[in-house]
Design an enzyme around this catalytic site. Sequence first.
Site, PDB file in Angstrom:
ATOM      1  N   ASN A  76     -22.435  17.718 -30.294  1.00  0.00           N
ATOM      2  CA  ASN A  76     -24.037  18.919 -31.248  1.00  0.00           C
ATOM      3  C   ASN A  76     -24.631  19.128 -29.553  1.00  0.00           C
ATOM      4  OD1 ASN A  76     -26.868  17.406 -30.710  1.00  0.00           O
ATOM      5  ND2 ASN A  76     -25.431  16.147 -31.196  1.00  0.00           N
ATOM      6  N   ASN A 135     -36.903   8.509 -26.080  1.00  0.00           N
ATOM      7  CA  ASN A 135     -35.368   9.372 -26.602  1.00  0.00           C
ATOM      8  C   ASN A 135     -35.389   9.424 -25.026  1.00  0.00           C
ATOM      9  OD1 ASN A 135     -32.948  10.889 -25.790  1.00  0.00           O
ATOM     10  ND2 ASN A 135     -34.043  11.734 -28.057  1.00  0.00           N
ATOM     11  N   CYS A 138     -30.818  11.634 -24.676  1.00  0.00           N
ATOM     12  CA  CYS A 138     -30.060  13.486 -25.574  1.00  0.00           C
ATOM     13  C   CYS A 138     -29.706  13.908 -24.027  1.00  0.00           C
ATOM     14  CB  CYS A 138     -30.826  14.371 -26.185  1.00  0.00           C
ATOM     15  SG  CYS A 138     -30.948  13.606 -27.977  1.00  0.00           S
ATOM     16  N   THR A 204     -25.605  10.049 -27.457  1.00  0.00           N
ATOM     17  CA  THR A 204     -24.528  10.414 -27.125  1.00  0.00           C
ATOM     18  C   THR A 204     -23.715  11.033 -25.683  1.00  0.00           C
ATOM     19  OG1 THR A 204     -25.701  12.890 -27.597  1.00  0.00           O
ATOM     20  CG2 THR A 204     -25.206  12.303 -29.146  1.00  0.00           C
ATOM     21  N   CYS A 380       9.321 -10.112 -23.722  1.00  0.00           N
ATOM     22  CA  CYS A 380       8.348  -9.637 -23.608  1.00  0.00           C
ATOM     23  C   CYS A 380       7.352 -10.519 -22.782  1.00  0.00           C
ATOM     24  CB  CYS A 380       8.184 -10.350 -25.439  1.00  0.00           C
ATOM     25  SG  CYS A 380       6.336 -10.262 -25.580  1.00  0.00           S
TER      26      CYS A 380
END
Lengths: 432, 435
Positions: A76, A135, A138, A204, A380
Site C-alpha cells: 500500500n 508511528n 510507515c 510494512t 541424507c
Amino acid sequence: MADLKTKFLGISSPNPFWLASAPPTDKAYNVNRAFAAGWGGVVWKTLGEDPPIVNVSGPRYSTLLSNDRRVIGFNNIELITDRPLQTNLDEMRQVKKDWPDRAVVASVMLPMNEESWAKYLPMIEDTGVDGFELNFGCPHGMSERGMGAAVGQVPEYIQMATEWAKKASSIPVIVKLTPNVASVVPPAKAALDGGADAVSLINTINSIMRVDYDSLTMYPTTDGMGTHGGYCGEAVKPIALNMVAEIARNKETRGLPISGIGGISDWRDAVDFLALGASNVQVCTAAMVYGFRIIDDLTDGLSSFLDDKQLTLEQLVGKAVPSVTDWQYLNLNYVEKAVINQDLCIQCGRCHVVCEDTSHQAITHTVNGVRRFEVIDSECVGCNLCVSVCPVDSCITMTQLTGGVDPRTGRAISKERLQWTAHPNNPMRKTD
Amino acid sequence: MAGNAEIRAGRLSKAEIDDNFADLHPPLTRSEALIEADRCYFCYDAPCTTACPTGIDIPAFIQKIRSDNLRGSARTILSENIMGGMCARVCPTEVLCEEACVRNTHEEKPVEIGLLQRYATDPVFEHSDQLFQRAVATGKKVAVVGGGPAGLSCAHRLAVLGHNVTIFNRDSKLGGLNEYGIAAYKAIDDFAQTEVDYILSIGGIEVRNNLMLGVNFGLEDLRQEYDAVFLGVGLALSNNLGVEGEDLDGVVNAIEYIAKLRQAADKSTLPVGRKIVVIGGGMTAIDVAVQSKRLGAEEVHMVYRRGPEQMSASVFEQALAQTSGVTLHHWASPARILGDDFVTGVEFDVDRSDGGVRLDADVVFKAIGQRMDGNGLASLASESGRFIVDEHQKTSSDKVWAGGDCVVGGNDLTVSAVQHGKIAAISIDRTLRNR
C-alpha cells in the site's frame, strides 16, 4: 472455552486481537462495524498535524496473488489519515464512550520537534483513548518528510520522540517499529530507553510489487509513475516473527511488552506471535482481504487451542522464546533422517527431483525397476527439503537417530551435545 | 433407409438438435484453467506423460498455463502431438493421462488434463499461430496414403523436417475419422478442418483427394516415384454380422451413418428411426447410439455380446450413453434380423436360461468393427488383416512405412495414430538422410 480477556499495559480488551492502525480503523463507521463483529480493540488510523495530508486518488493497493487469486502479499501507498484532526477526535471520543470495554489506542505521527508533541498529545488523550502508538514505521510518503520510518531507522530519534511523548501524556505509549533496518534490537532498545511502555511490530516492508507486462512500467502507477509502498500480509509473517523473537530473547530488550503485527490471518498465526513473545496481536491485511468477520475464527480458534493445550493466554505468551537461539548453539551431534511413508506416497516424485537437482541425491526414483521413492540414509543430511515440498501432509517425516552409526558419516551417534562453539573444526572454539 | 415412414427427419426441432449437439465438454475459462493448472503437482518423470501415447510433457505444458505462457504451452503439446487440439477433445483421458494422475491417489480427482490441453491449444488454432518452421529443404519426396490422423501426423513431421509430401486421400476432405467418424458433439465448429488447415499451413504438403489405392494408383507406382511411402489407410470396411436378414432395408453400417451425420449442414434434416438397435460395444457403437438419441430417436438399445468390462468403449463413454438415454444390453448376440421389406426387429441369443430376447427396431446399426481394405496391398506382410511393422513403423517392404488402425497394435485412437505417424516420419527422415 478459554478466557481471552487481555490486559496489555493495563489496557483491557475482551480478546487479544486489535485492528492495526490502517484503513480499517480510519473512522467511526469502520470501527463500529469492527467492534460489532467482535474485535477486542483498535489502533486508530494515524493522526497527524492539521491541515491533513492528501492521498492519491488512484491505486493505493496491490497484491501478490496465487493462481486462484488468493492474496499472499499486500502492498500500500496510503498515507496517514487525510481527515481533519477534530473530526477524528470527535469520533474517537464517541466510540470510546459507546464501547467502553474495547481498547482504543491513538496512533500518532508528528514532526521531530517537541512542541508538536506537547501540543497534540494532550488534545488526543482528552478524548479518553487508552494509549498512544507512535508511528515510526510507515516506509512510504511520510518518511520523505522526515517522519514514520525515517524516525524509526535512527535509534536516537526514536528515543528522543518517545521521551517527548511520555512527557506530554499520562497513558501508555507503544512505539511501532519499522522492519526496514539491519537489526530491530537497537530501535527497540531506544524505545525502551526513551520510556516506551511497549513496542509493536512490524510495520510494512519497502516494496515494489511488479511491472506491468504491457507498458513495462512499474505496477501500479498513478498517471504513469509509481512509488514503493509498504508490504504486508501472510508473506511477511516469518520476517515479523523473527523480529518479535529477537526482541523477546535479547538481553537488552527482554521483558519489554510486544504487540505483534505482520500477516496474521488465522488463529495459528496469532499463536506464533504469542508463543514467540507478543502479548497481543494486531491485524490489518486479513481484514482488508476478507472483512471483519474473520475475528470469529481468530477468537474461536485461539480459545479452542488453549483448551486443548490446557494453557491460559498468559501462559502461552513467550512459551517458544527459550527455543530460539543462535546457530552456534545448535547441537551438531544431533542427526535426523527423512522417512517416506509408502502407504501415503502418491508417487509424484517431487522429493526425488529436488533432492537430486538441488540437494544431496538421497532419494531414489526406482527400486528394483519399479517407480519408488525411498530415502538413502547414507546420503541424507536431514535437511527437510523433501518434507517441505511433499504435497501430502505427513507423508515424509524426520526421524531422529538415537543410537548406532550415521550411515552417511560412519560416525557413532553421540548423546553428548556438541555446539559449534566447541567443535574441533572451529578455530575459535572455547575449550573448558 | 428410404420408404419406411418410421424413419424420418424432424423428430426434434432444430433448436433442440443444436442444443443436443453442443460442445460435450465446454472449454475452460481463464480462471478455471488457472485454478485447475494450480492442481498439477509438476511430477517428476510424470506418470501422465508416460501414459500419453504421444509422450506430451504434460507437467511442462501445465506449468506454462500457470504463467500465462499459452504459446509455449501449445508448442510443448503440438511438438509431440500435432493433433493435440483434437486429442484434447476426443482422447479417452480417463484411461490415459488422467488415469495416471497422482491426484487420483491423493483425492480421487485427477487434474483435468484434457481440458487444460484444449485451453492451451485453442488460441493457436483460433489465430492460426504458426509455431513450427520447416528445416532446410532436403529435396526428398514422400507419399502418404490416407488423410487421417496417422497420415496427417506423418506428413506434418516430414514437412517440418524439410521433405516434400504428397497425401493421397480417398475422401473429398482430409481428416479421416476426425472428419467423418468422431461424434459431432466432440468436435464442434468444424474443428477437424481447422486442424487440417493448421497442419497444412506448414507448407510442403500437396493434397490429392478422391483417389483410391488399388483403383486410381498402385503401391508400386508410389515406390517408384517417391523416396518413401507411408500407409495410413485405416480400416475402411465394416464387418458383417453374418446373420439372416442383414440385407433388409434399415440395416446400416454405423460408420456410414455417422459420416453422413458429420457432413450434414443441418442435422435436423437427417432421417432418424423411432426405435433403434445398435449392435456392438465400441466407441462407434456408443457414438451412433448417443447421436441417434440426440437426433430424436425414441428408443435406442445398444446390444453387446459380452459384458461391460469387455467393451472397448471406456467407462466414461458407457456412462455417457446411459445418461443420454441409451439402454445397454450385455451378453446378447444377434441371431437374426426380422422383417419383410423393412427391418422390424432383432432376435438375440442370450446367455440366460429364459432364452432369446427380441427387440423391435426400424433401424439396426452394425458397429462390430472395421477391417482393412487391402486392395493393392497384398505384397506387405500382415497378420489378422493388419500390416506387421517394426518399432519404427517400417513394414516388410522396402521404402514403405505404415501406422494407425491399419497396423498390428492399432487401437482405434487418434492419439495412437498420431504417434505412429510421428515415429514413421522420424524413421523416414533418418533413412533418407542415411543416418
